[in-house]
Design a protein around this motif. Sequence first.
Motif, PDB file in Angstrom:
ATOM      1  N   GLY A  74       6.872   2.621   6.697  1.00  6.28           N
ATOM      2  CA  GLY A  74       8.141   3.024   7.291  1.00  6.28           C
ATOM      3  C   GLY A  74       8.901   3.960   6.361  1.00  6.28           C
ATOM      4  O   GLY A  74       9.755   4.715   6.793  1.00  6.28           O
ATOM      5  N   GLY A  75       8.603   3.853   5.073  1.00  4.80           N
ATOM      6  CA  GLY A  75       9.228   4.709   4.074  1.00  4.80           C
ATOM      7  C   GLY A  75      10.151   3.963   3.127  1.00  4.80           C
ATOM      8  O   GLY A  75      10.498   4.479   2.081  1.00  4.80           O
ATOM      9  N   ASN A  76      10.555   2.752   3.492  1.00  4.91           N
ATOM     10  CA  ASN A  76      11.472   1.990   2.647  1.00  4.91           C
ATOM     11  C   ASN A  76      10.799   0.847   1.903  1.00  4.91           C
ATOM     12  O   ASN A  76      11.469   0.111   1.182  1.00  4.91           O
ATOM     13  CB  ASN A  76      12.632   1.448   3.488  1.00  4.91           C
ATOM     14  CG  ASN A  76      13.494   2.561   4.033  1.00  4.91           C
ATOM     15  OD1 ASN A  76      13.808   3.509   3.318  1.00  4.91           O
ATOM     16  ND2 ASN A  76      13.859   2.474   5.297  1.00  4.91           N
ATOM     17  N   GLU A  77       9.502   0.669   2.083  1.00  2.00           N
ATOM     18  CA  GLU A  77       8.789  -0.408   1.402  1.00  2.00           C
ATOM     19  C   GLU A  77       8.831  -0.194  -0.109  1.00  2.00           C
ATOM     20  O   GLU A  77       8.825   0.925  -0.590  1.00  2.00           O
ATOM     21  CB  GLU A  77       7.322  -0.475   1.868  1.00  2.00           C
ATOM     22  CG  GLU A  77       7.150  -0.830   3.320  1.00  2.00           C
ATOM     23  CD  GLU A  77       7.212   0.365   4.256  1.00  2.00           C
ATOM     24  OE1 GLU A  77       6.907   0.184   5.451  1.00  2.00           O
ATOM     25  OE2 GLU A  77       7.562   1.487   3.807  1.00  2.00           O
ATOM     26  N   ARG A  78       8.857  -1.281  -0.854  1.00  4.84           N
ATOM     27  CA  ARG A  78       8.889  -1.200  -2.317  1.00  4.84           C
ATOM     28  C   ARG A  78       7.486  -1.092  -2.913  1.00  4.84           C
ATOM     29  O   ARG A  78       7.333  -0.682  -4.046  1.00  4.84           O
ATOM     30  CB  ARG A  78       9.621  -2.408  -2.887  1.00  4.84           C
ATOM     31  CG  ARG A  78      11.097  -2.432  -2.499  1.00  4.84           C
ATOM     32  CD  ARG A  78      11.819  -3.639  -3.041  1.00  4.84           C
ATOM     33  NE  ARG A  78      11.712  -3.797  -4.477  1.00  4.84           N
ATOM     34  CZ  ARG A  78      12.556  -3.281  -5.366  1.00  4.84           C
ATOM     35  NH1 ARG A  78      13.560  -2.547  -4.943  1.00  4.84           N
ATOM     36  NH2 ARG A  78      12.391  -3.500  -6.648  1.00  4.84           N
ATOM     37  N   ARG A  79       6.472  -1.475  -2.152  1.00  7.98           N
ATOM     38  CA  ARG A  79       5.087  -1.454  -2.629  1.00  7.98           C
ATOM     39  C   ARG A  79       4.186  -0.974  -1.496  1.00  7.98           C
ATOM     40  O   ARG A  79       4.387  -1.319  -0.327  1.00  7.98           O
ATOM     41  CB  ARG A  79       4.626  -2.854  -3.039  1.00  7.98           C
ATOM     42  CG  ARG A  79       5.456  -3.503  -4.134  1.00  7.98           C
ATOM     43  CD  ARG A  79       4.967  -3.036  -5.487  1.00  7.98           C
ATOM     44  NE  ARG A  79       5.650  -3.705  -6.571  1.00  7.98           N
ATOM     45  CZ  ARG A  79       6.577  -3.136  -7.327  1.00  7.98           C
ATOM     46  NH1 ARG A  79       6.972  -1.911  -7.079  1.00  7.98           N
ATOM     47  NH2 ARG A  79       7.131  -3.791  -8.315  1.00  7.98           N
ATOM     48  N   LEU A  80       3.138  -0.237  -1.847  1.00  8.87           N
ATOM     49  CA  LEU A  80       2.195   0.268  -0.851  1.00  8.87           C
ATOM     50  C   LEU A  80       1.527  -0.875  -0.091  1.00  8.87           C
ATOM     51  O   LEU A  80       1.275  -0.762   1.107  1.00  8.87           O
ATOM     52  CB  LEU A  80       1.145   1.155  -1.524  1.00  8.87           C
ATOM     53  CG  LEU A  80       0.187   1.891  -0.593  1.00  8.87           C
ATOM     54  CD1 LEU A  80       0.937   2.882   0.295  1.00  8.87           C
ATOM     55  CD2 LEU A  80      -0.884   2.615  -1.398  1.00  8.87           C
ATOM     56  N   LYS A  81       1.270  -1.980  -0.759  1.00  7.82           N
ATOM     57  CA  LYS A  81       0.593  -3.100  -0.107  1.00  7.82           C
ATOM     58  C   LYS A  81       1.431  -3.701   1.031  1.00  7.82           C
ATOM     59  O   LYS A  81       0.888  -4.411   1.874  1.00  7.82           O
ATOM     60  CB  LYS A  81       0.232  -4.185  -1.117  1.00  7.82           C
ATOM     61  CG  LYS A  81       1.405  -4.966  -1.662  1.00  7.82           C
ATOM     62  CD  LYS A  81       0.930  -6.041  -2.606  1.00  7.82           C
ATOM     63  CE  LYS A  81       2.100  -6.878  -3.118  1.00  7.82           C
ATOM     64  NZ  LYS A  81       1.630  -7.920  -4.024  1.00  7.82           N
ATOM     65  N   LEU A  82       2.714  -3.398   1.089  1.00  8.93           N
ATOM     66  CA  LEU A  82       3.573  -3.910   2.157  1.00  8.93           C
ATOM     67  C   LEU A  82       3.520  -3.056   3.416  1.00  8.93           C
ATOM     68  O   LEU A  82       4.059  -3.435   4.447  1.00  8.93           O
ATOM     69  CB  LEU A  82       5.017  -4.025   1.662  1.00  8.93           C
ATOM     70  CG  LEU A  82       5.223  -4.949   0.470  1.00  8.93           C
ATOM     71  CD1 LEU A  82       6.673  -4.905   0.001  1.00  8.93           C
ATOM     72  CD2 LEU A  82       4.810  -6.379   0.822  1.00  8.93           C
ATOM     73  N   CYS A  83       2.867  -1.907   3.333  1.00  7.19           N
ATOM     74  CA  CYS A  83       2.733  -1.019   4.496  1.00  7.19           C
ATOM     75  C   CYS A  83       1.597  -1.500   5.392  1.00  7.19           C
ATOM     76  O   CYS A  83       0.635  -2.108   4.920  1.00  7.19           O
ATOM     77  CB  CYS A  83       2.443   0.406   4.031  1.00  7.19           C
ATOM     78  SG  CYS A  83       3.731   1.112   2.990  1.00  7.19           S
ATOM     79  N   ASN A  84       1.711  -1.212   6.666  1.00 11.60           N
ATOM     80  CA  ASN A  84       0.619  -1.518   7.587  1.00 11.60           C
ATOM     81  C   ASN A  84      -0.598  -0.675   7.226  1.00 11.60           C
ATOM     82  O   ASN A  84      -0.463   0.481   6.805  1.00 11.60           O
ATOM     83  CB  ASN A  84       1.030  -1.211   9.029  1.00 11.60           C
ATOM     84  CG  ASN A  84       2.094  -2.146   9.529  1.00 11.60           C
ATOM     85  OD1 ASN A  84       2.095  -3.324   9.205  1.00 11.60           O
ATOM     86  ND2 ASN A  84       3.014  -1.618  10.321  1.00 11.60           N
ATOM     87  N   HIS A  85      -1.782  -1.250   7.386  1.00  9.55           N
ATOM     88  CA  HIS A  85      -3.035  -0.506   7.192  1.00  9.55           C
ATOM     89  C   HIS A  85      -4.146  -1.236   7.937  1.00  9.55           C
ATOM     90  O   HIS A  85      -3.920  -2.307   8.514  1.00  9.55           O
ATOM     91  CB  HIS A  85      -3.355  -0.305   5.707  1.00  9.55           C
ATOM     92  CG  HIS A  85      -3.511  -1.557   4.901  1.00  9.55           C
ATOM     93  ND1 HIS A  85      -4.724  -2.151   4.688  1.00  9.55           N
ATOM     94  CD2 HIS A  85      -2.598  -2.310   4.261  1.00  9.55           C
ATOM     95  CE1 HIS A  85      -4.554  -3.223   3.935  1.00  9.55           C
ATOM     96  NE2 HIS A  85      -3.269  -3.347   3.663  1.00  9.55           N
ATOM     97  N   ALA A  86      -5.322  -0.660   7.938  1.00  9.93           N
ATOM     98  CA  ALA A  86      -6.430  -1.181   8.756  1.00  9.93           C
ATOM     99  C   ALA A  86      -7.002  -2.499   8.240  1.00  9.93           C
ATOM    100  O   ALA A  86      -7.754  -3.157   8.955  1.00  9.93           O
ATOM    101  CB  ALA A  86      -7.547  -0.132   8.831  1.00  9.93           C
TER     102      ALA A  86
END
Length: 114
Positions: A74-86
């Motif tokens: 979304g752009g506001n996550e503090r860590r990449l691991k918190l982003c959605n992914h496959a």
Amino acid sequence: MAVRLAGGSNPSEGRVEVFHNGSWGTVCNDFWTIKDANVVCRQLGFTGGALSAITSAGFGRGSGKIWMDNVDCGGNERRLKLCNHAGWGQHDCNHDEDAGVLCIPGNWKIPFTM
């Protein structure tokens, strides 16, 4: 999960690599945008975020695992691991599609233009 940049000419740019399950691997550039790049740069301490999201192995091909694909921050996550992914290790990529970033270095300012 640790994140690092590799293949760049200075510490503020490079191929995005993540440490997961005991090994370093890359991130596929499918859906890779400035929002994703901003999360990576901020996670690495570049508080100004990203100048650009780099695709197509712009900083060279990585090796080993491709840990993340279809990253959707979304752009506001503090860590990449918190982003959605496959899903960890789930991808339809090769290392020609490794994602990278250009982060905005410490005191550097984007020039104002009209």
